[in-house]
Structures are given as structure tokens and as C-alpha cells.
Design a protein around this motif. Structure first.
Motif: not given
Length: 461
Positions: A280-287, A289-292, A343-354, A356-358
């Protein structure tokens, strides 16, 4: 046809001391080579191909639908998580309602004949889903409705095919081939999921191509299903009980009163509750948090699938054809540690500006991508090592004419746990908990799974 099952359908409780003895299959020196050799046997290959194509088709369609809705329809992480939870719930609902009936059918009718009927139904289901995909650009409301209807029907399809997939193995395979065959089925299933999810990521914007593909694969599955050798019922064939509530209660109670089966089913159920939350959380997590983009979301699900497949093969090598829960507690604890690392990696992730997606290429060159993939791969491998021996345990602990009903009882409890997992995510997101914070819930659930698995190991090994 209304004669109900007896509460003793799984036989009398084992004699005192039985549960303390290991459930063993004859050791084989051929190891994985013997397991791979099953792929050359008609008693195994058609079933393997049929379940492979079914898993591929299910996940191609479901992933394409989820990515379309996540990336093209909604732009709110909370709504995206809710939609994914609803889709998951619709797929699971038939398992909860119809598993008792599917178990009765599988144990009292020719399993190969049921495979052929189910595969015929899959063609009609995919026709509905394909129609929904084709309408996505002109009638979005109708499109989503038809796709969700297809997901519900796919749940019915899987409910009736699931017990067959495992119960037919002890009937067609030798005693020392069951664990290897179960591992191949699990590995094949997750490789099919990998292929389906990755292909969906690249095809999700081409609804016509997805529609043609799912219909074509359903037709191939129908052809392979016709080659499965006959598997007639082995014991008495009591009349079917079509009262789904009564039969479900009796099925579960007749299984869960046996301590070793109770613990195995509880451990598997917690695993699938964890899995439902992650899916359930993978697609919104990727979009969000990881901005991909959707190709990365598809790869995320694909890595998870291939990791479980590798874990399935590794545990077979470690156990050497001995059905045991020996490594299950350590495996699920390691899985929880990998979730905490994610969780540690996602919490400190630096993503794209709003806005924009990788892309896939850009994401793979991100400095933190290796850590993300390592955490995800660790979760998946440990999950495969945890769950596969427990399924083999279910199918080898009871008589061969009762395995389908045992798997069906397991499916009922599993589906309830998965529904609770989906509801938990919906509740947490409504309370403002982010998808990243939800990973902490998953890690905590791994501890509960480890405790249950340890109890099972102590009881049976």
C-alpha cells in the motif's frame, strides 16, 4: 448438498508428544539440482507455468492500475494511500468470504479440472479490466469502477486457484520433492510478479498495450492449465457446504485448534499483514518521498518480488529439504532491521522540488539509491526465507486429502490480517501519520512475527 463439515475434518488431534517431533522429509543429496529438475516433469511444469502466468497477469494489471491512479488521477499522498488500501481490500475480500468453499472444492473435486475452470474465468475477468483501461482517457469514473471490479474478480480467481497451487504438490510430487517444489512455486510466483510489475511501469501510459497483453497472457494460461495432469480427490468426498459463514468458521476452528498449525498460520498471517502495508505505501512512498516516477515505483515492487524469490531458494538450500521453522525467527528479525534501515534512508532523503520527479536513470544515479535498493532487497530476501518453510509446513503436516482445506483456512486468517493491515494504514494516514513513519509499524510487527515463529520452532523442531 447441505451436510456440513464435521469439526474433525482435519482428523483427530495428534497424540501427546507428536508436536515435539520434527516434521521431516527424506533428505536428498541432489539439492537444488533435483528441484530444478522438476521443471522437466509434466507432473510439475504445467502447474508451474499456469501459476507463473496467472501471477504475472494479476500484477501487470494491478500495478498498471495503481500507477495510473497514483500518477495520473490523484495528487494527494493520503488519497493515494487510501485508494491503494481500497484496491488491496477488494482483492483480499474474496479470500475471506470464499476460501472455505474453495478448500472444499479442491479437496473433493479433481484439482486439474478446477484449474481449467478458473483459467477460463480469467479470460473474462481480464476482458473487464482491459475495457476499464481503454476507457481511462474518455470516462475516468467508469474506467476506475471497471478496473476495481476486475480487481475484485481477480481476488475470486486467486481464492479458488490458491489452494490448488499448494495442495496439488504433495499429490504429484514425491515426499522429498515437496519442499523444493514449494520453493520453485514461490520463486516462480515472485519472479512473475517482478516481470509484471516492471513491465507495468513501462507500459502504464499505454493502456491499449496493457489491455492486449493481459488478454493474451490469460489465453496462454488457459492453454497451460489444460496440460495439468488429473488430481482426483484422495479421501471421502462430503457434500459441499455453501453457507460461507458457517463453513468458514468450521474450517478455521477445525484447523486452528491444532497448536502447530495455529502457530504456522498466525506467523504467515502476520507476514502478509506486513506485506499488505508495504504494498500500500510503496507507490506513494516512491512518488512523494523519493520523488521518482512510475518506472521507479515499478522497479521498487519488482526488487521486492525478486528478493522474495531469492529468499525462497536460499532457505531451501539451508534446510536441505527438511521442513522446519528453524530459521524463521532470525529471518523476520533481520527483515525488521532492514525496514528500520529503509526508514532511516527515507527520513533523510533529499528529493526533487515540487512538480519534478526523478526518471529511472536519474534515480539510479542518486547517491542514496544504493542504500534504498539494499534496504528493500534485504526486506524481501528475509521475507522469502521466513514464509516459504511455513507454507511447506502446512502442506506436509496434514493428510494429502486435507491440504487444500488447510491452505484455505490459512487464506481466511491471512486475508483477515491483511485487511487489518490495510485498515491500519488508512487509520494512520487519517491521523496524519506519514508513509515514512508507517515503516516503524512494519518493524514492530516483525518482532511479533519473530515471537510467533519462535513458538512454532519450539513446538515442532
Amino acid at each position: 448438498m447441505a451436510m456440513p463439515w464435521r469439526a474433525t475434518m482435519l482428523g483427530p488431534a495428534p497424540p501427546m508428544g507428536y508436536a515435539a517431533r520434527p516434521i521431516r522429509t527424506r533428505r536428498t543429496t541432489l539439492g537444488m539440482h533435483a528441484s530444478i529438475g522438476l521443471l522437466a516433469r509434466r507432473r510439475f511444469l504445467p502447474l508451474f507455468v499456469t501459476q507463473f502466468l496467472g501471477a504475472f497477469n494479476d500484477n501487470l494489471f494491478k500495478t498498471a492500475m495503481v500507477l495510473f491512479v497514483t500518477y495520473e488521477v490523484y495528487s494527494d499522498p493520503r488519497v493515494e494511500a487510501w485508494f491503494n488500501a481500497i484496491a488491496t481490500g477488494l482483492f483480499i475480500l474474496p479470500f475471506f468470504l470464499l476460501s472455505a468453499l474453495s478448500g472444499q472444492l479442491a479437496d473433493t473435486r479433481d484439482k486439474a479440472r478446477i484449474v481449467r475452470l478458473v483459467k477460463t474465468a480469467e479470460i473474462g475477468i481480464m476482458a473487464v479490466g482491459a475495457t476499464g483501461l481503454l476507457l481511462s482517457s474518455v470516462a475516468q469514473g467508469w474506467s476506475i469502477g471497471l478496473m476495481l471490479l476486475a480487481v475484485l474478480a481477480m481476488g475470486v480467481h486467486s481464492t479458488f486457484f490458491g489452494p490448488i497451487k499448494y495442495a496439488i504438490l504433495p499429490q504429484h510430487l514425491k515426499e522429498d520433492e515437496v519442499l523444493g517444489g514449494t520453493g520453485l512455486v514461490e520463486a516462480g510466483t515472485y519472479i512473475a510478479i517482478l516481470a509484471g510489475t516492471i513491465l507495468a511501469g513501462f507500459m502504464s501510459r499505454n493502456e491499449g498495450a496493457v489491455a492486449v497483453t493481459v488478454l493474451g497472457v490469460a489465453a496462454l494460461g488457459w492453454l497451460s492449465g489444460r496440460q495439468v495432469p488429473p488430481a482426483p480427490p484422495l479421501g471421502d468426498t462430503p457434500p459441499l457446504d455453501f453457507h460461507i459463514v458457517r463453513s468458514s468458521i468450521r474450517l478455521v476452528s477445525a484447523t486452528m485448534h491444532i497448536p502447530r498449525l495455529f502457530l504456522a498460520i498466525c506467523a504467515i498471517s502476520f507476514f502478509w499483514a506486513i506485506g499488505s502495508i508495504l504494498v500500500v505505501i510503496f507507490p506513494p512512498l516512491v512518488k512523494n518521498v523519493f520523488t521518482a516516477d512510475e518506472t521507479v515505483a515499478s522497479l521498487f515492487l519488482g526488487i521486492f518480488s525478486v528478493g522474495v524469490a531469492i529468499g525462497s531458494v536460499l532457505i531451501n538450500r539451508l534446510l536441505g529439504a527438511h521442513v522446519s521453522a528453524r530459521y524463521a525467527p532470525a529471518a523476520v528479525i533481520a527483515m525488521g532491521m532492514a525496514v528500520l534501515f529503509m526508514f532511516h534512508v527515507a527520513n533523510g532523503w533529499q528529493g526533487q522540488p515540487e512538480g519534478h520527479l526523478y526518471s529511472l536513470a536519474e534515480f539510479t544515479h542518486h547517491p542514496g539509491a544504493i542504500e534504498v535498493f539494499a534496504a528493500l532487497f534485504g526486506v524481501a530476501v528475509c521475507g522469502g526465507m521466513f514464509v516459504v518453510p511455513l507454507y511447506a509446513f502446512l502442506t506436509t503436516t496434514v493428510a494429502k486429502d486435507q491440504t487444500a482445506r488447510t491452505v484455505a483456512a490459512n487464506n481466511i486468517v491471512n486475508s483477515g490480517a491483511m485487511v487489518l493491515g490495510s485498515l491500519a494504514i488508512m487509520g494512520l494516514t487519517a491521523m496524519g501519520v506519514t508513509v515514512v513513519q508507517s515503516l516503524l509499524l512494519v518493524a514492530a510487527m516483525c518482532l511479533v512475527s519473530a515471537w510467533i515463529a519462535w513458538k512454532l520452532h519450539c513446538a515442532c523442531d
